[in-house]
Design an enzyme around this catalytic site. Structure first.
Site, PDB file in Angstrom:
ATOM      1  N   LYS A   1       2.751  28.369   7.365  1.00  0.00           N
ATOM      2  CA  LYS A   1       2.962  27.706   8.655  1.00  0.00           C
ATOM      3  C   LYS A   1       1.603  27.458   9.288  1.00  0.00           C
ATOM      4  O   LYS A   1       0.629  28.171   8.969  1.00  0.00           O
ATOM      5  CB  LYS A   1       3.781  28.634   9.570  1.00  0.00           C
ATOM      6  CG  LYS A   1       4.494  27.931  10.687  1.00  0.00           C
ATOM      7  CD  LYS A   1       5.868  27.452  10.274  1.00  0.00           C
ATOM      8  CE  LYS A   1       6.588  26.765  11.409  1.00  0.00           C
ATOM      9  NZ  LYS A   1       7.945  26.366  11.035  1.00  0.00           N
TER      10      LYS A   1
ATOM     11  N   GLY B   1      19.093  23.980  24.152  1.00  0.00           N
ATOM     12  CA  GLY B   1      18.015  23.089  23.719  1.00  0.00           C
ATOM     13  C   GLY B   1      18.534  21.744  23.260  1.00  0.00           C
ATOM     14  O   GLY B   1      19.319  21.667  22.317  1.00  0.00           O
TER      15      GLY B   1
ATOM     16  N   GLY C   1      16.617  19.181  22.159  1.00  0.00           N
ATOM     17  CA  GLY C   1      15.457  18.530  21.537  1.00  0.00           C
ATOM     18  C   GLY C   1      15.873  17.754  20.303  1.00  0.00           C
ATOM     19  O   GLY C   1      17.013  17.289  20.207  1.00  0.00           O
TER      20      GLY C   1
END
Ligand code: NAD
Length: 368
Positions: A80, A180, A182
């Protein structure tokens, strides 16, 4: 022990600090494990309060990617990246191209993609400097935005949870509270409505829920009230650590299943959900759809294949829930076991039949 010292006592293979004053890039790349293949994981852009906080996040998230790829049956390891900057005002071509040169310098050990705060347009700049990026636009032979696929995968995993916990084969009529609105959250809402579900949703950014409030079967609630909605399912699709000591007592749901990474603030929170008979879909198992989709770019992207792979999440989740039921063990522990077992078995196989224990990297991504 300082945060830096913890790296040497931990499991991560490599942590790279990237600093480019000219473009303003401050970034950390963590490669957790490459036993199954090159480390693949998104690049998060977030206004971290400190480098320590960013380091903690990248270490945690990269480990999660190792487990996610392992459970999903992919020949990939976990990595990551986090860029320490504000995605609302610090994005520039130079910053992402600079990041791309750092990714390129890792020679394919790490492959990057979108994550919170970055999108397909940012991947295009990274792609100018390295081919070790997936989730690039379809026009470049990529698979585009992974979030619709993450949402599809969550839906498949949710079907398994509903079958096991509610003994229902259909999602119609069920009430779901989505935290959320998004990229993934918006796609989830569309999928849930198609299934005939009743949706409750919140977002800290009111512009994201504004248009949703006019649609039928959607109720917009406050970010505080979302935990207490009288819903069958709580679907975390914002940030991590939202299943914690404060929120668990508020939950009225029977299932927690959503796209957010690192939902459990601590492992004990997973134990507590289990004690309360709230079925928990381990985050890295249910949200692997986006990763599965971008992984197809290695062999040349094929949407039909992606659709087939999504169904795998249903079966993976069924296996985890059955283990959990039979062994009376919290779901998150069962998912960890599945991941650890596969990493150990494949590493052993590789050592035995290939004469070495080194991972074989694809080393190339096929763009049609
Ligand atoms: P996003 O940044 O597009 O959406 C996150 C949304 O959550 C934003 O609208 C934000 O305003 C909102 N939010 C933040 N804190 C909140 C809070 N406390 N309460 C309510 N809303 C809040 O990110 P995304 O791509 O939709 O990803 C959502 C989650 O899923 C993240 O945890 C991400 O790591 C995870 N995930 C995403 C993908 C993917 O394909 N995008 C894949 C796997 C996992």
């Amino acid at each position: 022990m300082t945060k830096l010292e913890t790296i040497f006592s931990g499991e991560h293979e490599e942590v790279v600090f990237c600093n480019d004053k000219a473009s303003g890039l401050k970034c950390l790349i963590a490669i957790h494990n490459t036993q199954l293949g090159p480390a693949l994981g998104g690049c998060r852009m977030w206004n971290y309060e400190s480098v320590d906080q960013a380091l903690e996040d990248v270490l945690r998230l990269s480990k999660g990617m190792t487990y996610k790829a392992a459970v999903a049956g992919l020949n990939l390891g976990g990595g990551k990246a986090v860029i320490i900057a504000d995605p609302k005002k610090d994005k520039s071509e130079a910053l992402f191209r600079s990041y791309g040169t750092f990714v390129e310098s890792l020679n394919g050990r790490y492959i990057t993609a979108e994550d919170v705060g970055t999108d397909v347009n940012d991947m295009e700049y990274i792609f100018m400097e390295t081919s070790n990026v997936v989730g690039v636009a379809e026009t470049h032979g990529g698979s585009g935005d992974p979030s619709p696929w993450t949402a599809k995968g969550v839906l498949e995993g949710l079907r398994a949870c509903v079958e096991q916990r509610l003994q229902k084969s259909s999602l119609a009529g069920l009430r779901v509270a989505v935290q959320g609105a998004g990229h993934v959250g918006q796609h989830l809402v569309d999928l849930f409505l198609k299934e005939g579900m009743q949706v409750f949703i919140c977002d800290i950014d009111s512009s994201k829920t504004k248009e949703l409030s006019d649609r039928p079967n959607i109720t917009v609630v406050s970010t505080d009230d979302i935990y207490e909605v009288d819903a069958d399912i709580f679907c975390p699709s914002a940030l991590g650590a939202i299943i914690n000591e404060k929120t668990i007592p508020k939950l009225k749901c029977k299932i927690v299943a959503g796209s957010a990474n690192n939902q459990l603030a601590t492992p004990e929170c997973g134990d507590e959900l289990f004690r309360r008979k709230i079925t928990y879909a381990p985050d890295y198992a249910i949200n692997a759809g986006g990763l599965m989709n971008v992984s197809i770019e290695f062999e040349g992207y094929d949407e039909k294949r992606a659709n087939r792979m999504m169904r795998n999440i249903y079966y993976v989740m069924k296996t985890i829930l059955q283990h959990s039921h039979m062994e009376s063990l919290p779901e998150y522990k069962c998912a960890d076991r599945v991941a650890q077992k596969r990493i150990a078995e494949i590493s052993r196989l590789r050592g035995r039949f290939m004469g070495n224990s080194k991972p074989s990297f694809p080393g190339r991504i096929v763009r049609r």
